[in-house]
Write an enzyme that holds these catalytic residues in place. Structure first.
Site, PDB file in Angstrom:
ATOM      1  N   GLY A 131      27.607  32.923  54.277  1.00 15.04           N
ATOM      2  CA  GLY A 131      27.742  31.619  53.623  1.00 15.04           C
ATOM      3  C   GLY A 131      26.769  31.473  52.468  1.00 15.04           C
ATOM      4  CD  GLU A 246      27.880  41.582  49.760  1.00 17.37           C
ATOM      5  OE1 GLU A 246      27.078  40.914  49.105  1.00 17.37           O
ATOM      6  OE2 GLU A 246      28.962  41.158  50.167  1.00 17.37           O
TER       7      GLU A 246
HETATM    8  C1  LIG Z   1      37.220  38.772  47.615  1.00 12.21           C
HETATM    9  C2  LIG Z   1      36.067  37.819  47.586  1.00 12.21           C
HETATM   10  C3  LIG Z   1      35.348  37.598  48.752  1.00 12.21           C
HETATM   11  C4  LIG Z   1      34.268  36.702  48.754  1.00 12.21           C
HETATM   12  N1  LIG Z   1      33.616  36.474  49.928  1.00 12.21           N
HETATM   13  C5  LIG Z   1      32.565  35.619  49.935  1.00 12.21           C
HETATM   14  C6  LIG Z   1      31.864  35.368  51.173  1.00 12.21           C
HETATM   15  O1  LIG Z   1      32.206  35.886  52.225  1.00 12.21           O
HETATM   16  N2  LIG Z   1      30.826  34.508  51.127  1.00 12.21           N
HETATM   17  C7  LIG Z   1      30.398  33.910  49.974  1.00 12.21           C
HETATM   18  O2  LIG Z   1      29.411  33.194  50.011  1.00 12.21           O
HETATM   19  N3  LIG Z   1      31.063  34.105  48.796  1.00 12.21           N
HETATM   20  C8  LIG Z   1      32.131  34.944  48.758  1.00 12.21           C
HETATM   21  N4  LIG Z   1      32.816  35.159  47.592  1.00 12.21           N
HETATM   22  C9  LIG Z   1      32.449  34.396  46.403  1.00 12.21           C
HETATM   23  C10 LIG Z   1      31.740  35.229  45.361  1.00 12.21           C
HETATM   24  O3  LIG Z   1      30.452  35.580  45.790  1.00 12.21           O
HETATM   25  C11 LIG Z   1      31.722  34.394  44.077  1.00 12.21           C
HETATM   26  O4  LIG Z   1      33.067  34.278  43.626  1.00 12.21           O
HETATM   27  C12 LIG Z   1      30.877  35.034  42.994  1.00 12.21           C
HETATM   28  O5  LIG Z   1      29.519  34.977  43.326  1.00 12.21           O
HETATM   29  C13 LIG Z   1      31.098  34.326  41.638  1.00 12.21           C
HETATM   30  O6  LIG Z   1      30.845  32.969  41.771  1.00 12.21           O
HETATM   31  P1  LIG Z   1      31.924  31.882  41.276  1.00 12.21           P
HETATM   32  O7  LIG Z   1      33.242  32.196  41.895  1.00 12.21           O
HETATM   33  O8  LIG Z   1      31.323  30.538  41.501  1.00 12.21           O
HETATM   34  O9  LIG Z   1      32.087  32.132  39.733  1.00 12.21           O
HETATM   35  P2  LIG Z   1      31.008  31.760  38.526  1.00 12.21           P
HETATM   36  O10 LIG Z   1      29.673  32.104  39.024  1.00 12.21           O
HETATM   37  O11 LIG Z   1      31.302  30.328  38.200  1.00 12.21           O
HETATM   38  O12 LIG Z   1      31.496  32.702  37.452  1.00 12.21           O
HETATM   39  C14 LIG Z   1      32.711  32.499  36.722  1.00 12.21           C
HETATM   40  C15 LIG Z   1      32.746  33.519  35.596  1.00 12.21           C
HETATM   41  O13 LIG Z   1      31.610  33.317  34.747  1.00 12.21           O
HETATM   42  C16 LIG Z   1      30.864  34.527  34.617  1.00 12.21           C
HETATM   43  N5  LIG Z   1      29.430  34.253  34.595  1.00 12.21           N
HETATM   44  C17 LIG Z   1      28.749  33.444  35.439  1.00 12.21           C
HETATM   45  N6  LIG Z   1      27.426  33.468  35.133  1.00 12.21           N
HETATM   46  C18 LIG Z   1      27.284  34.332  34.092  1.00 12.21           C
HETATM   47  C19 LIG Z   1      26.175  34.783  33.339  1.00 12.21           C
HETATM   48  N7  LIG Z   1      24.921  34.362  33.599  1.00 12.21           N
HETATM   49  N8  LIG Z   1      26.395  35.659  32.329  1.00 12.21           N
HETATM   50  C20 LIG Z   1      27.657  36.114  32.057  1.00 12.21           C
HETATM   51  N9  LIG Z   1      28.753  35.697  32.733  1.00 12.21           N
HETATM   52  C21 LIG Z   1      28.574  34.819  33.735  1.00 12.21           C
HETATM   53  C22 LIG Z   1      31.183  35.328  35.873  1.00 12.21           C
HETATM   54  O14 LIG Z   1      31.013  36.687  35.663  1.00 12.21           O
HETATM   55  C23 LIG Z   1      32.644  34.963  36.092  1.00 12.21           C
HETATM   56  O15 LIG Z   1      33.487  35.778  35.325  1.00 12.21           O
HETATM   57  C24 LIG Z   1      33.891  36.031  47.571  1.00 12.21           C
HETATM   58  C25 LIG Z   1      34.626  36.248  46.381  1.00 12.21           C
HETATM   59  C26 LIG Z   1      35.694  37.123  46.392  1.00 12.21           C
HETATM   60  C27 LIG Z   1      36.459  37.328  45.126  1.00 12.21           C
END
Ligand SMILES: Cc1cc2nc3c(=O)[nH]c(=O)nc-3n(C[C@H](O)[C@H](O)[C@H](O)COP(=O)(O)OP(=O)(O)OC[C@H]3O[C@@H](n4cnc5c(N)ncnc54)[C@H](O)[C@@H]3O)c2cc1C
Length: 382
Positions: A131, A246
């Site tokens: 989480g 990871e």
């Molecule tokens: C298959 C899958 C399984 C997952 N399982 C889990 C889980 O079990 N537990 C959990 O906690 N989370 C999980 N996640 C969530 C995952 O960790 C997040 O999707 C990831 O950390 C990105 O966060 P976000 O989706 O909020 O996107 P954002 O952080 O909002 O990013 C959106 C876009 O902006 C870009 N971006 C963001 N910040 C920057 C920066 N500083 N510089 C350049 N580009 C940037 C990113 O690269 C991305 O393309 C999972 C995701 C997937 C796809």
């Protein structure tokens, strides 16, 4: 320099393949059709993980004092990851507990936490979820808001998590919360029983099929002090090391390689592999999988030699992203019919993985930032 596998490593791969042959049911590909987070696969993991533990394979890579096998190196662990990941990982979330949650408990847990959790993880009887992400805290975990407020004897947790894989059937969640303090300084980890009152788990439908993603809501959830991992406010330091593991924990290079080989075999069968464009795209995708494998192996070698984690991990992670994406694009372009309902389970899983690889376990762009900062020493914008 030796690029081949040692006798010991070859013997280990054979033992593992024999175990999989004997253990996986004939309908394994049906069970695996909807991915490791599906109900079918989580249910199966509850049979599979204990069998893997009994065969001495689930936590073989752990330190000997915690029941690991003397002489097991990170190479055997990589072989295990390759064989598991490329068939859709019958451990389901069992890999998380064994690979990175337990090691942080070993390092930061109290004797009571070790006694309670490590044995359960090693025997394969519990499944974990992670989480971390929240609606406004994904890449930027420092802005997470799920609040843990100190009360008599423990904490009360309020807030919500999103994209939590495996939550519907997992037993525990490795939960990042905010206690006192801003940004990274106020992050505290709890090992939380998902059956506690006040926890509400709701599925999110997605391209990845049923069971993969969830929202997890916490309303006045009381957790005792004993559930806190490490000191209050020190969660970021603990989790940074875990995230490092990871990033290359999933052997996506091997899944990409086997996906392309399977797609090529199918295209040959359909007499569609003589087209030079198809051949060139297959070769390019295969080369990306090979390059990713070598970069991942460089990180494994660093672990064998006990080198400090470096930008090499982010470089390998980015190469895995490129390889996974290329394999998925190859299948989508040249065998799109295999992705429809009733199509090929392995190719469908590879396509879904390629569609999300840029976000899971640290987004691709963030890896590039880390390479720029830690590998190239480029100045970062404040
Ligand atoms: C298959 C899958 C399984 C997952 N399982 C889990 C889980 O079990 N537990 C959990 O906690 N989370 C999980 N996640 C969530 C995952 O960790 C997040 O999707 C990831 O950390 C990105 O966060 P976000 O989706 O909020 O996107 P954002 O952080 O909002 O990013 C959106 C876009 O902006 C870009 N971006 C963001 N910040 C920057 C920066 N500083 N510089 C350049 N580009 C940037 C990113 O690269 C991305 O393309 C999972 C995701 C997937 C796809």
């Amino acid at each position: 320099m030796e690029f081949g596998w040692s006798e010991q490593q070859l013997a280990f791969r054979r033992k593992l393949l024999d175990f999989l042959d004997e253990t996986l049911p004939p309908d394994w590909s049906d069970i695996a059709r909807d991915g490791p987070g599906s109900h079918a696969q989580m249910d199966y993991a509850r049979e599979f993980c204990p069998k893997m533990a009994q065969a001495g394979l689930l936590t073989r890579h752990w330190p000997v004092e915690y029941g690991g096998e003397a002489g097991a190196t990170p190479w055997e662990h990589m072989i295990l990851s390759e064989e598991m990941w490329s068939i859709g990982d019958p451990r389901s979330s069992g890999y998380m507990g064994a690979n990175w949650i337990a090691p942080t408990i070993m390092k930061y847990g109290t004797p009571e936490q070790k006694a309670f959790h490590l044995g359960k993880i090693a025997s394969g009887e519990v499944l974990w979820a992670q989480g971390f992400s929240e609606p406004s805290a994904g890449s930027d975990l420092a802005s997470l808001r799920t609040q843990a407020t100190r009360v008599q004897g423990g904490y009360v947790i309020n807030g919500s998590k999103i994209w939590t894989s495996y939550a519907h059937s997992a037993d525990y969640v490795y939960l990042l919360t905010r206690t006192e303090g801003a940004a990274h300084a106020g992050i505290t980890i709890f090992l939380v029983d998902l059956k506690l009152p006040g926890i509400d788990i709701r599925p999110i439908n997605s391209i990845l099929g049923e069971g993969e993603f969830h929202e997890v809501f916490f309303t006045d959830v009381f957790v005792p002090d004993e559930a806190r991992l490490g000191e209050e406010g020190r969660g970021w330091a603990i989790v940074r090391a875990a995230l490092h593991s990871e990033r290359i924990g999933a052997a996506r290079h091997e899944m990409a390689r086997r996906t392309i080989l399977k797609a090529v075999a199918e295209l040959r069968r359909r007499k569609r592999f003589s087209d030079p464009v198809v051949r060139m795209r297959a070769a390019t995708a295969l080369a990306l999988a090979r390059a990713a494998r070598l970069l991942v192996y460089a990180v494994v070698e660093g672990r064998v030699k006990a080198r400090d984690p470096s930008a090499e991990t982010s470089i390998a992670r980015y190469a895995l992203y490129e390889a996974d994406k290329a394999a998925a694009a190859f299948v989508a372009e040249f065998l799109p019919e295999s992705l429809l309902d009733g199509g090929d389970g392995q190719l469908r899983a590879a396509f879904a993985s390629g569609a999300t690889v840029g976000l899971a376990a640290g987004s691709a762009e963030v890896q590039l930032n880390l390479i720029a900062r830690d590998g190239l020493s480029l100045p970062m914008k404040a």
